[in-house]
Structure formats: structure tokens, C-alpha cells
Scaffold this motif. Structure first.
Motif, PDB file in Angstrom:
ATOM      1  N   UNK A  70       1.675  -5.140   3.539  1.00  0.00           N
ATOM      2  CA  UNK A  70       2.371  -3.935   3.436  1.00  0.00           C
ATOM      3  C   UNK A  70       1.725  -3.384   2.127  1.00  0.00           C
ATOM      4  N   UNK A  71       1.437  -2.130   1.969  1.00  0.00           N
ATOM      5  CA  UNK A  71       0.750  -1.415   0.961  1.00  0.00           C
ATOM      6  C   UNK A  71       1.629  -1.389  -0.219  1.00  0.00           C
ATOM      7  N   UNK A  72       2.725  -1.235  -0.045  1.00  0.00           N
ATOM      8  CA  UNK A  72       3.716  -1.342  -1.119  1.00  0.00           C
ATOM      9  C   UNK A  72       3.946  -2.402  -1.781  1.00  0.00           C
ATOM     10  N   UNK A  90       2.093  -4.207 -16.962  1.00  0.00           N
ATOM     11  CA  UNK A  90       1.940  -5.524 -16.439  1.00  0.00           C
ATOM     12  C   UNK A  90       2.910  -6.477 -17.181  1.00  0.00           C
ATOM     13  N   UNK A  91       3.244  -7.679 -16.401  1.00  0.00           N
ATOM     14  CA  UNK A  91       4.144  -8.628 -16.929  1.00  0.00           C
ATOM     15  C   UNK A  91       5.763  -8.333 -16.673  1.00  0.00           C
ATOM     16  N   UNK A  92       6.013  -7.232 -16.122  1.00  0.00           N
ATOM     17  CA  UNK A  92       7.253  -6.766 -16.033  1.00  0.00           C
ATOM     18  C   UNK A  92       7.722  -7.495 -14.715  1.00  0.00           C
ATOM     19  N   UNK A  93       8.434  -8.706 -14.649  1.00  0.00           N
ATOM     20  CA  UNK A  93       8.673  -9.452 -13.640  1.00  0.00           C
ATOM     21  C   UNK A  93       9.729  -9.159 -12.568  1.00  0.00           C
ATOM     22  N   UNK A  94      10.421  -7.959 -12.962  1.00  0.00           N
ATOM     23  CA  UNK A  94      11.311  -7.506 -12.039  1.00  0.00           C
ATOM     24  C   UNK A  94      11.018  -6.005 -11.812  1.00  0.00           C
ATOM     25  N   UNK A  95      10.334  -5.581 -10.949  1.00  0.00           N
ATOM     26  CA  UNK A  95      10.095  -4.105 -10.735  1.00  0.00           C
ATOM     27  C   UNK A  95      10.007  -3.780  -9.144  1.00  0.00           C
ATOM     28  N   UNK A  96      10.093  -2.451  -8.963  1.00  0.00           N
ATOM     29  CA  UNK A  96       9.801  -1.848  -7.757  1.00  0.00           C
ATOM     30  C   UNK A  96       8.699  -0.969  -7.825  1.00  0.00           C
ATOM     31  N   UNK A  97       7.596  -0.960  -6.800  1.00  0.00           N
ATOM     32  CA  UNK A  97       6.648   0.195  -6.826  1.00  0.00           C
ATOM     33  C   UNK A  97       7.080   0.858  -5.491  1.00  0.00           C
ATOM     34  N   UNK A  98       6.904   2.250  -5.858  1.00  0.00           N
ATOM     35  CA  UNK A  98       7.176   3.211  -4.609  1.00  0.00           C
ATOM     36  C   UNK A  98       5.642   4.154  -3.998  1.00  0.00           C
ATOM     37  N   UNK A  99       5.511   3.944  -3.062  1.00  0.00           N
ATOM     38  CA  UNK A  99       4.201   4.523  -2.593  1.00  0.00           C
ATOM     39  C   UNK A  99       4.805   5.962  -2.648  1.00  0.00           C
ATOM     40  N   UNK A 100       3.977   6.790  -2.919  1.00  0.00           N
ATOM     41  CA  UNK A 100       4.163   8.199  -2.965  1.00  0.00           C
ATOM     42  C   UNK A 100       2.965   8.877  -2.116  1.00  0.00           C
ATOM     43  N   UNK A 101       3.437   8.496  -0.804  1.00  0.00           N
ATOM     44  CA  UNK A 101       2.404   9.105   0.471  1.00  0.00           C
ATOM     45  C   UNK A 101       3.405   9.911   1.459  1.00  0.00           C
ATOM     46  N   UNK A 102       2.693  10.046   2.400  1.00  0.00           N
ATOM     47  CA  UNK A 102       3.492  11.019   3.638  1.00  0.00           C
ATOM     48  C   UNK A 102       4.794   9.829   3.879  1.00  0.00           C
ATOM     49  N   UNK A 103       4.766   8.713   3.847  1.00  0.00           N
ATOM     50  CA  UNK A 103       5.716   7.623   3.754  1.00  0.00           C
ATOM     51  C   UNK A 103       6.059   7.018   2.488  1.00  0.00           C
ATOM     52  N   UNK A 104       7.370   6.695   2.413  1.00  0.00           N
ATOM     53  CA  UNK A 104       7.868   6.019   1.284  1.00  0.00           C
ATOM     54  C   UNK A 104       8.359   4.685   1.592  1.00  0.00           C
ATOM     55  N   UNK A 148      -7.845  -8.416   1.348  1.00  0.00           N
ATOM     56  CA  UNK A 148      -6.707  -8.197   1.786  1.00  0.00           C
ATOM     57  C   UNK A 148      -6.881  -6.745   2.126  1.00  0.00           C
ATOM     58  N   UNK A 149      -5.995  -6.317   3.059  1.00  0.00           N
ATOM     59  CA  UNK A 149      -5.810  -5.188   3.810  1.00  0.00           C
ATOM     60  C   UNK A 149      -4.425  -4.623   3.849  1.00  0.00           C
ATOM     61  N   UNK A 150      -4.423  -3.641   3.138  1.00  0.00           N
ATOM     62  CA  UNK A 150      -2.880  -3.209   2.688  1.00  0.00           C
ATOM     63  C   UNK A 150      -2.707  -1.806   3.807  1.00  0.00           C
ATOM     64  N   UNK A 151      -1.516  -1.922   4.596  1.00  0.00           N
ATOM     65  CA  UNK A 151      -1.375  -0.898   5.400  1.00  0.00           C
ATOM     66  C   UNK A 151       0.010  -0.407   5.353  1.00  0.00           C
ATOM     67  N   UNK A 152       0.259   0.798   5.409  1.00  0.00           N
ATOM     68  CA  UNK A 152       1.655   1.458   5.287  1.00  0.00           C
ATOM     69  C   UNK A 152       2.534   1.176   6.510  1.00  0.00           C
ATOM     70  N   UNK A 153       2.991   0.123   6.420  1.00  0.00           N
ATOM     71  CA  UNK A 153       3.685  -0.368   7.874  1.00  0.00           C
ATOM     72  C   UNK A 153       4.543  -1.722   7.825  1.00  0.00           C
ATOM     73  N   UNK A 154       5.334  -1.929   8.785  1.00  0.00           N
ATOM     74  CA  UNK A 154       6.065  -3.112   9.068  1.00  0.00           C
ATOM     75  C   UNK A 154       4.795  -4.248   9.410  1.00  0.00           C
ATOM     76  N   UNK A 155       4.604  -5.401   8.501  1.00  0.00           N
ATOM     77  CA  UNK A 155       3.499  -6.246   8.913  1.00  0.00           C
ATOM     78  C   UNK A 155       4.158  -7.827   9.100  1.00  0.00           C
ATOM     79  N   UNK A 176      -9.959  -5.813  -2.134  1.00  0.00           N
ATOM     80  CA  UNK A 176      -8.818  -5.287  -1.315  1.00  0.00           C
ATOM     81  C   UNK A 176      -9.384  -3.807  -0.737  1.00  0.00           C
ATOM     82  N   UNK A 177      -8.497  -3.658   0.372  1.00  0.00           N
ATOM     83  CA  UNK A 177      -8.759  -2.265   0.960  1.00  0.00           C
ATOM     84  C   UNK A 177      -7.451  -1.625   1.395  1.00  0.00           C
ATOM     85  N   UNK A 178      -7.238  -0.400   1.076  1.00  0.00           N
ATOM     86  CA  UNK A 178      -5.974   0.176   1.364  1.00  0.00           C
ATOM     87  C   UNK A 178      -6.082   1.174   2.527  1.00  0.00           C
TER      88      UNK A 178
END
Length: 417
Positions: free
Chosen positions: A199-201, A215-229, A150-157, A87-89
Motif C-alpha cells: 500500500x502506498x500509505x 526521521x526516527x519518530x517511531x509512532x507516526x501516521x502518514x496521510x497520502x494527499x491524493x484523490x484517495x486518502x 517495491x511497488x506502491x499502489x493506493x489500494x487494499x493489498x 521503489x515505484x509508486x
């Protein structure tokens, strides 16, 4: 005859995936236990196990020591020695690379400073391809088959085509990233490795679900903490992508009419109020240059902000608390809509977390509709700046288990039964 052959092969490939997943879940386990768990007969399981062993996916670990009637069975486990996934971000100020084995254990982890925003799209693609090429030929992966990248990008993909539709913080539009990477890797003599772009998020959320502290929490949200959110959303353990694949763009929730201008061209977005660029301009105003922050600026300025907050500097602490409050308001909208059990804050939010979290949690509880925000926890990631890269690599392993990637070719020929 041809259709029958195709049908047989399809069924066999499906069953190979079923056995591989079962061994992952039950290992160490015997062939008899696999047969019992899958409903396949023992002869078929023996044939499938032999096939998977020839591909370097399963190995024998010794005999079952438990007292049983009859001859003790030979135990099976996943083979951690012959497979890798990468994986590459890509982010504004760095590239992060992670390679894992079949057990999702880390083989390589690198953080490469790189100012992708200043470099532009074409130079960035070349740097990504070079970094991937160096990783795929790294001695740490000698003797292993790389099942996918897999390549992750902070973008609409556009995930099916691997096209970056819009990456406002990188300045990329309609970039056929997957196609270009395959071309450039081919120039380096690397062919046949599947490449995906996401998408990176989304991939950060996958990492948290599979290998993070929660790990194992099936309903979660991950927020990127970068220049973009951005937000990666999981429902029942599966990515929530939306009709066009663009779900999770919480950074562009409008929270403050006539607020500061956002990179998207609008005003008062969450990203313009609580993105890292916005936080740093408020938290360490005397150290921020009067220009868009370059990749080299951000990590250094975050370090300064942490030092000053730790010393109790009022300007810095107040700025972080305000940003945490805006973050909590944005999360309240997310909580109201998808009701996650957990929100994980990643990226640069992690070192700033001690000062962001209290006001973030307070505001989320105060603003969400459900009492106590529906019981949703807000926590910090333990995966650091490699979360999306780690998620991309583990997503490739999951795709292999699920039959969404081709299995490695057999190293030792087998005869199907």
C-alpha cells in the motif's frame, strides 16, 4: 549431515545480517568493535566481514587513527557502490520511481505523468513494467546489483501474494500485480529481482520514519494527499497492518451522513470531503471539468488553487479551510485510536498545506479526546510526490539488513571459517 549443513548455513546467514546491521549502526568501526557489539568471536567476525566484502556490502576505509594499545584496526563501512534498491509508486495521475544505494542515498528519482485511471489495469501494468525495466537498465545503476523492487499502489493489498484486492480510484480489482510484473520483466530479459507490492500509505510512512524530516519518530501516521486518502501507520517503528493487512483506510471514515458520494459508493467519507478531487471541485469550481478528473488535470488544478489562495481568493481559501477542518476531524478519530506522536501530510496536501493546516490542527485538537490531541503534531512532508517510492526502496534495504531478502552472490569467492 544434510540437516547439519542447513543449520550451519542458516546460522551463518543470520550472523551475516547481524554484522551488516552492526556496521550500519557503528560505521566507521573496526572488526574488534563489531565483535564486541555482537558477542561473536573475532575469528567468526573476520570470516563474516570477508564474506560481506565479497558481496559488495562492506568495504574497508583505512586504519583507525585513534591511539590504542596494539596494532591499529582497519575501519569498516557500508559499501555504497555496488547495491541498489528500487521503489515505484502508482497513482491516479503519475508514476514515481526512486532508486537508492545501501546507504539509502538517492541514485535515481523520476516523476512520470501517467493517467493510470483512464489507462485501465492491463495497460497500467505494462507501463509499470516498462518503467521498471528502463530503471533497472539505467546507466546510473551500471555495476550495481538490484536487491529488490517495491511497488506502491493506493489500494487494499494482499501483500504475501502481491495482489491488488481493491483500488477504487484506479478501478482495479483482484489484480495479480506481482505475478504479472514478474512475467513482463522476464519478457524484457530481467529475472531474479525480488518484487513486492504494498500500500502506498504504508510505504510513505516507512519513508518518513527512515529519511523524512522527522526521521526516527517511531509512532507516526502518514496521510497520502491524493484523490484517495490512505494512512500508513507505524507503531514502534513497525507497520501496523491489522489482521487482514488493510489497516489505515481512514479515507473511508464516515464523517457526514448524507454527505457527498465517495468513490467507494458510500456517502460522507473523509475522502469525499477532503480528498484532492473534492477539494479542487470546491476551490476552483470554474476550472474543474464536469467529469472525473484525469491524471493530467490534477497537478494543473492544484497549481491554480495555490495561485488563487496566495492571492486571497475567498472561494478558494474558504474551500481549503473547510477541507482542512474535515481533515482535522478525521485525524482526531485516528489520534483517539492509535495515539501517534506525529501525523505527516503528504502528496498534494503539501502545496495546499499553508491553507489546510491551521483549520486541520484546530479541529484535531478540538475533536480529539486527549487534551491538545495528546501532543500529536501535524506536519507537512518534505518528500513530495516520491514519498511512497522512496519508502519502497528504503524498505528493500531494510529487508536486506534484516535477512528478509537474499544477499547478493559473492563477487569474489570466500572460504567460510
Amino acid at each position: 549431515m544434510a540437516s547439519g549443513t542447513v543449520s550451519f548455513q542458516t546460522v551463518r546467514e543470520t550472523n551475516l545480517g547481524v554484522v551488516l546491521r552492526t556496521v550500519r549502526e557503528l560505521a566507521p568501526c573496526s572488526r574488534a568493535e563489531v565483535a564486541s557489539a555482537t558477542g561473536l568471536n573475532k575469528t567468526t567476525v573476520s570470516s563474516l566481514v570477508a564474506d560481506l566484502m565479497s558481496r559488495g556490502l562492506i568495504r574497508e576505509t583505512g586504519r583507525d587513527s585513534q591511539q590504542r594499545v596494539g596494532r591499529p584496526g582497519v575501519l569498516l563501512a557500508l559499501d555504497d557502490s555496488s547495491i541498489a534498491a528500487v521503489g515505484l509508486e502508482v497513482n491516479v495521475d503519475y508514476l514515481s520511481v526512486v532508486a537508492v544505494d545501501l546507504l539509502q542515498r538517492e541514485l535515481i528519482s523520476r516523476h512520470v505523468p501517467f493517467d493510470a485511471r483512464s489507462a485501465g489495469a492491463e495497460e497500467s501494468v505494462r507501463r509499470i513494467a516498462h518503467t521498471l525495466g528502463a530503471t533497472l537498465t539505467d546507466p546510473a545503476l551500471d555495476g550495481r546489483t538490484t536487491v529488490g523492487v517495491s511497488v506502491a499502489v493506493p489500494a487494499l493489498i494482499d501483500a504475501p501474494s502481491g495482489t491488488v484486492t481493491h483500488a477504487p480510484n484506479l478501478g482495479w480489482r483482484n489484480l495479480p500485480l506481482r505475478t504479472r510484473l514478474l512475467e513482463l520483466l522476464r519478457e524484457e530479459g530481467i529475472e531474479g529481482v525480488p518484487v513486492r507490492v504494498d500500500n502506498d500509505a504504508n510505504l510513505g510512512a516507512v519513508a518518513e520514519y527512515r529519511v523524512g524530516s522527522f526521521a526516527g519518530t517511531a509512532d507516526l501516521a502518514y496521510l497520502t494527499g491524493e484523490v484517495g486518502i490512505g494512512a500508513g501507520l507505524l507503531a514502534g517503528g513497525e507497520p501496523l497492518r491489522g489482521a487482514g493487512g488493510f489497516a489505515g483506510e481512514v479515507g473511508h471514515l464516515p464523517l457526514l451522513p448524507d454527505g457527498p458520494e465517495c468513490a467507494c459508493g458510500r456517502r460522507g467519507c473523509l475522502e469525499a470531503l477532503a480528498g484532492i478531487d473534492a477539494i479542487l471541485r470546491e476551490a476552483v469550481p470554474d476550472r474543474v471539468p464536469d467529469r472525473p478528473l484525469s491524471g493530467g488535470d490534477i497537478a494543473a488544478l492544484v497549481k491554480v488553487a495555490v495561485e488563487r489562495a496566495g492571492e486571497g481568493d475567498a472561494t478558494t481559501v474558504d474551500a481549503l479551510e473547510r477541507a482542512g477542518g474535515w481533515l482535522g476531524r478525521g485525524l482526531a478519530v485516528l489520534i483517539n485510536i492509535i495515539d501517534p506522536g506525529l501525523v505527516v501530510l503528504g502528496g498534494y496536501f503539501v502545496p495546499l498545506g499553508p491553507w489546510l493546516l491551521p483549520s486541520c490542527r484546530r479541529e484535531a485538537v478540538a475533536t480529539a479526546f486527549a487534551p491538545q490531541a495528546g501532543g500529536c503534531r501535524i506536519e507537512l512532508s518534505s518528500l513530495g510526490l516520491s514519498a511512497a517510492a522512496r519508502g519502497g526502496a528504503t524498505a528493500m534495504i531494510h529487508s536486506l539488513d534484516a535477512g528478509l531478502l537474499p544477499l547478493p552472490e559473492p563477487r569474489v569467492p570466500t572460504t567460510p571459517v
